[in-house]
Enzyme design. Structure first.
Site, PDB file in Angstrom:
ATOM      1  N   SER A   6      33.814   4.888  29.578  1.00 31.65           N
ATOM      2  CA  SER A   6      33.948   3.460  29.839  1.00 31.65           C
ATOM      3  C   SER A   6      33.961   3.266  31.349  1.00 31.65           C
ATOM      4  O   SER A   6      34.589   4.055  32.070  1.00 31.65           O
ATOM      5  CB  SER A   6      35.236   2.931  29.212  1.00 31.65           C
ATOM      6  OG  SER A   6      35.357   1.551  29.467  1.00 31.65           O
ATOM      7  N   TRP A  66      42.985  -5.725  23.737  1.00 28.85           N
ATOM      8  CA  TRP A  66      43.576  -5.676  25.074  1.00 28.85           C
ATOM      9  C   TRP A  66      44.505  -6.881  25.270  1.00 28.85           C
ATOM     10  O   TRP A  66      44.211  -7.983  24.770  1.00 28.85           O
ATOM     11  CB  TRP A  66      42.464  -5.702  26.137  1.00 28.85           C
ATOM     12  CG  TRP A  66      42.970  -5.714  27.540  1.00 28.85           C
ATOM     13  CD1 TRP A  66      43.890  -4.874  28.089  1.00 28.85           C
ATOM     14  CD2 TRP A  66      42.573  -6.620  28.579  1.00 28.85           C
ATOM     15  NE1 TRP A  66      44.087  -5.194  29.403  1.00 28.85           N
ATOM     16  CE2 TRP A  66      43.298  -6.262  29.732  1.00 28.85           C
ATOM     17  CE3 TRP A  66      41.674  -7.676  28.642  1.00 28.85           C
ATOM     18  CZ2 TRP A  66      43.153  -6.931  30.940  1.00 28.85           C
ATOM     19  CZ3 TRP A  66      41.530  -8.353  29.836  1.00 28.85           C
ATOM     20  CH2 TRP A  66      42.261  -7.973  30.980  1.00 28.85           C
ATOM     21  N   TYR A 102      46.723  -0.010  26.335  1.00 30.26           N
ATOM     22  CA  TYR A 102      47.118  -1.279  25.724  1.00 30.26           C
ATOM     23  C   TYR A 102      48.468  -1.192  25.007  1.00 30.26           C
ATOM     24  O   TYR A 102      49.034  -2.222  24.638  1.00 30.26           O
ATOM     25  CB  TYR A 102      46.068  -1.778  24.705  1.00 30.26           C
ATOM     26  CG  TYR A 102      44.652  -1.879  25.199  1.00 30.26           C
ATOM     27  CD1 TYR A 102      44.348  -1.891  26.562  1.00 30.26           C
ATOM     28  CD2 TYR A 102      43.588  -1.971  24.304  1.00 30.26           C
ATOM     29  CE1 TYR A 102      43.036  -1.977  27.002  1.00 30.26           C
ATOM     30  CE2 TYR A 102      42.279  -2.061  24.741  1.00 30.26           C
ATOM     31  CZ  TYR A 102      42.006  -2.050  26.092  1.00 30.26           C
ATOM     32  OH  TYR A 102      40.708  -2.130  26.503  1.00 30.26           O
ATOM     33  N   SER A 140      40.565 -12.010  20.069  1.00 33.38           N
ATOM     34  CA  SER A 140      41.220 -13.300  19.868  1.00 33.38           C
ATOM     35  C   SER A 140      42.472 -13.142  19.013  1.00 33.38           C
ATOM     36  O   SER A 140      42.547 -12.257  18.172  1.00 33.38           O
ATOM     37  CB  SER A 140      40.266 -14.296  19.198  1.00 33.38           C
ATOM     38  OG  SER A 140      40.936 -15.520  19.032  1.00 33.38           O
TER      39      SER A 140
HETATM   40  P1  NAD Z   1      36.844 -11.477  25.798  1.00 31.70           P
HETATM   41  O1  NAD Z   1      35.636 -11.612  26.630  1.00 31.70           O
HETATM   42  O2  NAD Z   1      36.746 -10.983  24.407  1.00 31.70           O
HETATM   43  O3  NAD Z   1      37.566 -12.897  25.829  1.00 31.70           O
HETATM   44  C1  NAD Z   1      38.841 -13.100  25.282  1.00 31.70           C
HETATM   45  C2  NAD Z   1      39.255 -14.523  25.568  1.00 31.70           C
HETATM   46  O4  NAD Z   1      38.342 -15.432  24.924  1.00 31.70           O
HETATM   47  C3  NAD Z   1      40.635 -14.824  25.010  1.00 31.70           C
HETATM   48  O5  NAD Z   1      41.264 -15.708  25.921  1.00 31.70           O
HETATM   49  C4  NAD Z   1      40.343 -15.522  23.699  1.00 31.70           C
HETATM   50  O6  NAD Z   1      41.361 -16.387  23.330  1.00 31.70           O
HETATM   51  C5  NAD Z   1      39.054 -16.255  24.000  1.00 31.70           C
HETATM   52  N1  NAD Z   1      38.203 -16.411  22.812  1.00 31.70           N
HETATM   53  C6  NAD Z   1      37.868 -15.467  21.894  1.00 31.70           C
HETATM   54  N2  NAD Z   1      37.052 -15.975  20.969  1.00 31.70           N
HETATM   55  C7  NAD Z   1      36.853 -17.276  21.300  1.00 31.70           C
HETATM   56  C8  NAD Z   1      36.101 -18.317  20.715  1.00 31.70           C
HETATM   57  N3  NAD Z   1      35.365 -18.131  19.613  1.00 31.70           N
HETATM   58  N4  NAD Z   1      36.117 -19.528  21.331  1.00 31.70           N
HETATM   59  C9  NAD Z   1      36.847 -19.744  22.463  1.00 31.70           C
HETATM   60  N5  NAD Z   1      37.580 -18.776  23.053  1.00 31.70           N
HETATM   61  C10 NAD Z   1      37.575 -17.557  22.484  1.00 31.70           C
HETATM   62  O7  NAD Z   1      37.918 -10.635  26.658  1.00 31.70           O
HETATM   63  P2  NAD Z   1      38.556  -9.203  26.717  1.00 31.70           P
HETATM   64  O8  NAD Z   1      39.708  -9.089  25.829  1.00 31.70           O
HETATM   65  O9  NAD Z   1      38.717  -8.934  28.165  1.00 31.70           O
HETATM   66  O10 NAD Z   1      37.420  -8.200  26.186  1.00 31.70           O
HETATM   67  C11 NAD Z   1      37.298  -7.849  24.821  1.00 31.70           C
HETATM   68  C12 NAD Z   1      37.793  -6.433  24.553  1.00 31.70           C
HETATM   69  O11 NAD Z   1      37.105  -5.496  25.372  1.00 31.70           O
HETATM   70  C13 NAD Z   1      39.273  -6.212  24.926  1.00 31.70           C
HETATM   71  O12 NAD Z   1      40.174  -6.793  24.045  1.00 31.70           O
HETATM   72  C14 NAD Z   1      39.315  -4.711  24.990  1.00 31.70           C
HETATM   73  O13 NAD Z   1      39.377  -4.159  23.683  1.00 31.70           O
HETATM   74  C15 NAD Z   1      37.971  -4.404  25.650  1.00 31.70           C
HETATM   75  N6  NAD Z   1      38.095  -4.257  27.125  1.00 31.70           N
HETATM   76  C16 NAD Z   1      37.875  -3.032  27.665  1.00 31.70           C
HETATM   77  C17 NAD Z   1      37.954  -2.837  29.034  1.00 31.70           C
HETATM   78  C18 NAD Z   1      37.681  -1.478  29.597  1.00 31.70           C
HETATM   79  O14 NAD Z   1      37.970  -1.246  30.791  1.00 31.70           O
HETATM   80  N7  NAD Z   1      37.124  -0.562  28.823  1.00 31.70           N
HETATM   81  C19 NAD Z   1      38.283  -3.924  29.887  1.00 31.70           C
HETATM   82  C20 NAD Z   1      38.506  -5.163  29.325  1.00 31.70           C
HETATM   83  C21 NAD Z   1      38.392  -5.330  27.941  1.00 31.70           C
END
Ligand code: NAD
Length: 292
Positions: free
Chosen positions: A161, A47, A75, A255
């Protein structure tokens, strides 16, 4: 050990300390869904990554052993995500690719079919899992169409979802093909124990979106999590993802940073105690990032 904290490792899989891609692949826990298919319990989300960023992030993730990839029509990076899979040279059958029907493509039967066909084209003609991204007025029609795609062998599984337990039961009432999972916001500040239990009672697995709180809310700086991380020589992100695995939750952190991508999959070599699980459980505030 409480049942909900049981780590569903496959028999024969060991918890080694190495983080090489090959050993991570061997250690990756899989869950069996209600239709008998198997899903890696940890994957990568794309995302908010534009096409090029998604390509790079997925390429790096695959090198490190990730096989579950979570994209969506919304996306706009299905093509680049799939290109990374193709360019890896690893057989397609080793991957588990998820996409999601965008409700704004759901205004008519034709629009739904067209958008599903576009996703199929973008993702190589067969998709492991297609979710309805969130509930919408035509979602029962969409579900019936998605069932046809399962029966035609184009989608292996279908799911939901952002469905509340009531919305999930509404789909279950009309479903011939059952949703295998529900992807919902889930992290230590919104741990959803009661609703997860309701989904699981219906045989529907739970997948956590924004497992790291999307980098917002200060979750990664939470002192309770930081202390647990320090005790294990791990990062806060690793502790949170490990908490997901031990709950039996599928998790898909995102990430662009290769060091974080590596960190996020390097969680098979430690275990949180029941006490630590309880400390993290106690952080719940029912704090939703988005009101979906
Ligand atoms: P996430 O909770 O995975 O967090 C991402 C953030 O954390 C980014 O800013 C990244 O740089 C940081 N990060 C990642 N690994 C890290 C680490 N080891 N240390 C420090 N910072 C770190 O956020 P997200 O992208 O909202 O959620 C993950 C996935 O879930 C999305 O990419 C998407 O595929 C899915 N998603 C689905 C919906 C839905 O409505 N179905 C909504 C949001 C996200």
């Amino acid at each position: 050990m409480k049942l909900r904290h049981f780590f569903p490792l496959l028999a024969g899989i060991s918890l080694g300390a190495s983080v090489s891609a090959a050993s991570i692949e061997n250690q990756m826990p899989y869950l069996t869904l209600s239709d008998g298919s198997r899903i890696p319990q940890l994957g990568c989300g794309v995302w908010e990554l534009n096409g090029q960023e998604a390509y790079k992030s997925v390429t790096e993730s695959i090198k490190l052993g990730y096989r579950l990839i979570d994209t969506a029509q919304y996306y706009r990076n299905e093509l680049e995500t799939y290109q990374a899979v193709l360019d890896s040279g690893i057989p397609r059958e080793e991957f588990y690719i998820t996409t999601k029907l965008n409700p704004s493509n759901g205004s008519s039967e034709k629009n739904i079919r067209d958008s599903l066909d576009r996703s199929l084209k973008n993702l190589g003609g067969k998709i492991d899992l297609v979710l309805i991204h969130w509930p919408f007025s035509n979602d029962e029609m969409a579900w019936k169409i998605m069932e046809e795609y399962v029966q035609a062998g184009k989608f292996r599984s279908i799911g939901l979802s952002n469905y509340s337990p009531d919305a999930l039961r509404r789909i279950l009432k009309i479903a011939k093909v059952k949703p295998v999972l529900n992807q919902v916001e889930l992290h230590p500040y919104n741990s959803k124990y009661p609703t997860v239990a309701e989904y699981e009672k219906e045989g529907v697995k739970v997948e956590a979106w924004s497992p790291l709180g999307a980098g917002r809310q200060g979750l990664l700086r939470d002192p309770v999590i930081a202390d647990i991380a320090k005790a294990h020589g791990k990062s806060s992100a690793q502790v949170i993802l490990r908490w997901d695995l031990q709950r039996g939750i599928i998790t898909i952190p995102r990430s662009k940073n290769p060091a974080h991508i590596k960190e996020n999959i390097s969680i098979m070599d430690f275990q949180l105690s029941d006490e630590e699980m309880k400390q993290i459980d106690a952080l719940n505030r029912d704090d939703a990032l988005w009101d979906i």
